[in-house]
Design an enzyme around this catalytic site. Structure first.
Site, mmCIF file in Angstrom:
data_model
loop_
_atom_site.group_PDB
_atom_site.id
_atom_site.type_symbol
_atom_site.label_atom_id
_atom_site.label_comp_id
_atom_site.label_asym_id
_atom_site.label_seq_id
_atom_site.Cartn_x
_atom_site.Cartn_y
_atom_site.Cartn_z
ATOM 1 N N VAL A 83 12.963 4.109 -10.390
ATOM 2 C CA VAL A 83 12.445 2.832 -12.296
ATOM 3 C C VAL A 83 13.162 2.040 -11.533
ATOM 4 O O VAL A 83 13.728 0.509 -11.850
ATOM 5 C CB VAL A 83 14.328 3.626 -13.102
ATOM 6 C CG1 VAL A 83 14.063 2.917 -14.407
ATOM 7 C CG2 VAL A 83 13.919 5.136 -12.817
ATOM 8 N N LYS A 133 -1.020 4.647 -3.494
ATOM 9 C CA LYS A 133 -2.024 4.523 -2.262
ATOM 10 C C LYS A 133 -1.973 5.175 -1.380
ATOM 11 O O LYS A 133 -2.767 5.593 -0.069
ATOM 12 C CB LYS A 133 -3.500 3.406 -2.804
ATOM 13 C CG LYS A 133 -2.459 2.086 -2.633
ATOM 14 C CD LYS A 133 -1.445 1.112 -3.872
ATOM 15 C CE LYS A 133 -1.494 0.124 -3.833
ATOM 16 N NZ LYS A 133 -0.689 -0.663 -4.072
ATOM 17 N N ILE A 192 -7.648 -0.085 -14.092
ATOM 18 C CA ILE A 192 -9.293 0.765 -13.832
ATOM 19 C C ILE A 192 -9.200 1.576 -13.766
ATOM 20 O O ILE A 192 -8.596 2.433 -12.958
ATOM 21 C CB ILE A 192 -10.211 -0.306 -13.059
ATOM 22 C CG1 ILE A 192 -10.226 -2.174 -13.499
ATOM 23 C CG2 ILE A 192 -11.977 -0.018 -13.737
ATOM 24 C CD1 ILE A 192 -10.791 -2.562 -12.287
ATOM 25 N N GLY A 197 3.818 -14.378 -8.841
ATOM 26 C CA GLY A 197 4.247 -13.080 -8.679
ATOM 27 C C GLY A 197 3.050 -11.760 -8.743
ATOM 28 O O GLY A 197 3.312 -10.793 -8.695
ATOM 29 N N LYS A 222 -7.354 2.362 -1.387
ATOM 30 C CA LYS A 222 -7.353 2.315 -2.036
ATOM 31 C C LYS A 222 -9.404 2.820 -1.574
ATOM 32 O O LYS A 222 -9.906 3.978 -2.482
ATOM 33 C CB LYS A 222 -7.950 1.088 -3.102
ATOM 34 C CG LYS A 222 -6.620 0.673 -3.858
ATOM 35 C CD LYS A 222 -6.514 -0.742 -3.737
ATOM 36 C CE LYS A 222 -4.378 -0.922 -4.294
ATOM 37 N NZ LYS A 222 -5.147 -2.328 -5.128
#
Length: 445
Positions: free
Chosen positions: A11, A101, A130, A181, A199
């Site tokens: 969380v 990933k 995406i 960030g 990926k």
């Protein structure tokens, strides 16, 4: 109306966004699925300062062993623990959704074997904003995929954009990315190419049915890039991007992640900042470019929830794009050996500025069958990101008063074995003051 109870393990920023989106948009989610999806429980290492209005626990079994929980959403990161969470969820016949990933890069085929029909969703694992997983598995499923090239890491793309557009040094651009960030306190996986490689391996399974592993492919990052490299690229009408590349030639698949010089007018060259973009060429559809945010709490949560909704609709599709009892494409598509890759190359050499050095270098390249297409000499900046101890050690063995220069050159097409052999031999020359730096030149054709 049927109800599906979901437990969110992890969380944090994304997990919180998943919970709030499921609650805030429950009406439209139910209307589009015909199912009421309820975030029932959150699991976190520390449940203090978690601003969500669902029960929280620190015990994984409260979710994994709870018969009221229908679906597990894993958002904790890492490899080993998420894999164990996934296995236990599948053993207990709970649908499983992940944004992880790294875990999938190592264990995606084991999960496909173990799931026994239990749905698994992982849209958020690649370029969060995406829907590239669905594009490859569903939208382009009638095509043979000829190539995939993509900017798959927003942190590295932001750094490269800053270096190109503002002439910032690498360290300055990295610090800016961290302040905004875009980069973690430890940005190693982003800047060394590992994140993009994870990926790319997932996408290669979907597009080609091949079980490649991290250690099987070339993985290079953006470390070592300096303004002189950027300037050379601009003068030759190139942009520099960190790309994940999959190219099929006959029955061999070329998989790699590294810096590329690409034509400045190409679509990928225009993707700046922390954005991601994937170019896919299908044999029937041609080229499509898929552009969007690669990370962020709400963007990643949107992809997570798309998987939750797809499972809620009882959509069943092979996890990795191919039915298990069909002829494995792995028998048809083989991973090309690294040394067989061919390309044009850009090379930066820092050398002593004295007569005869260029002749020595050209001779070594010729021995390896490499011809020079273009060559520029520039004064070397002593503050460049070279190993200064290494330079001084080499200089101590020769005339300390010699000036140094950069030789920036591009080659005609040669293969990886040739360029790596030549670079190793060049590095051993006393006249070469630091490890040669190389970027492959990708023509995108």
């Amino acid at each position: 109306m049927k109800t599906i109870n979901v437990a969110i393990i992890g969380v944090g920023v994304v997990g919180t966004s998943v919970i709030k989106t499921l609650q805030d948009n429950q009406d439209i989610i139910s209307a589009r699925t015909g199912v009421k999806i309820i975030p029932k429980l959150g699991i976190a290492r520390n449940i203090k300062n978690k601003y969500v209005n669902i029960p929280l626990s620190t015990n994984l079994d409260d979710a994994l062993e709870n018969p009221e929980i229908d679906m597990i959403v894993e958002l904790v990161g890492g490899v080993d623990l998420p894999f164990q969470i996934a296995l236990k969820a599948l053993t207990n016949k709970k649908s499983f959704v992940t944004a992880n990933k790294a875990m999938l890069a190592y264990h995606r085929y084991e999960l496909e074997t173990q799931r026994q029909g239990t749905p698994i969703g992982f849209e958020a694992s690649v370029c969060g904003g995406i829907p590239i997983i669905k594009i490859l598995r569903d939208g382009l499923c009638a095509n043979h995929i000829l190539s995939i090239r993509g900017i798959m890491n927003g942190t590295s793309n932001y750094i490269l954009t800053q270096m190109s557009h503002t002439n910032a040094d690498f360290e300055v651009a990295l610090k800016q990315a961290q302040n905004l960030g875009y980069a973690e306190a430890d940005p190693t996986l982003d800047i060394n190419g590992s994140d993009s490689a994870h990926k790319l391996l997932i996408l290669s399974s979907l597009a080609y049915g091949i079980h490649a592993k991290v250690e099987d492919i070339i993985i290079e990052g953006i470390e070592g890039l300096i303004p002189e490299d950027i300037q050379f690229a601009k003068e030759h009408d190139y942009a520099i991007k960190l790309l994940g590349i999959a190219k099929k030639q006959d029955n061999e698949l070329d998989l790699r992640v590294h810096l590329c010089m690409i034509p400045k007018d190409s679509m990928l060259a225009k993707v700046d900042g922390a954005m991601n973009a994937i170019s896919v060429i299908g044999d029937k559809v041609g080229e499509g470019l898929y552009y969007g945010a690669g990370a962020g709490g709400s963007e990643t949560a949107s992809s997570v929830i798309s998987d939750i909704m797809e499972i809620a609709r009882n959509k069943t599709a092979p996890m990795l794009g191919y039915v298990s009892n069909s002829q494995s494409l792995e028998q048809v598509v083989m991973l090309a050996p690294k040394e067989k890759i061919s390309s044009r190359y850009y090379v930066r050499l820092k050398v002593n500025d004295k007569p005869g050095v260029l002749s020595i270098i050209a001779n070594i390249l010729a021995i390896w069958g490499i011809s020079i297409q273009s060559l520029i000499q520039r004064n070397a900046n002593e503050n460049s990101y070279a190993n200064q101890h290494e330079i001084q050690h080499k200089k101590s063995q020769q005339n300390q008063n010699l000036e140094s220069v950069f030789l920036l050159l591009s080659t005609h097409i040669c293969c990886e074995t040739q360029i790596q052999g030549a670079l190793k031999e060049l590095y051993n020359l006393q006249e070469v003051l630091e490890k040669p730096f190389m970027i492959r030149i990708e023509q995108l054709t």
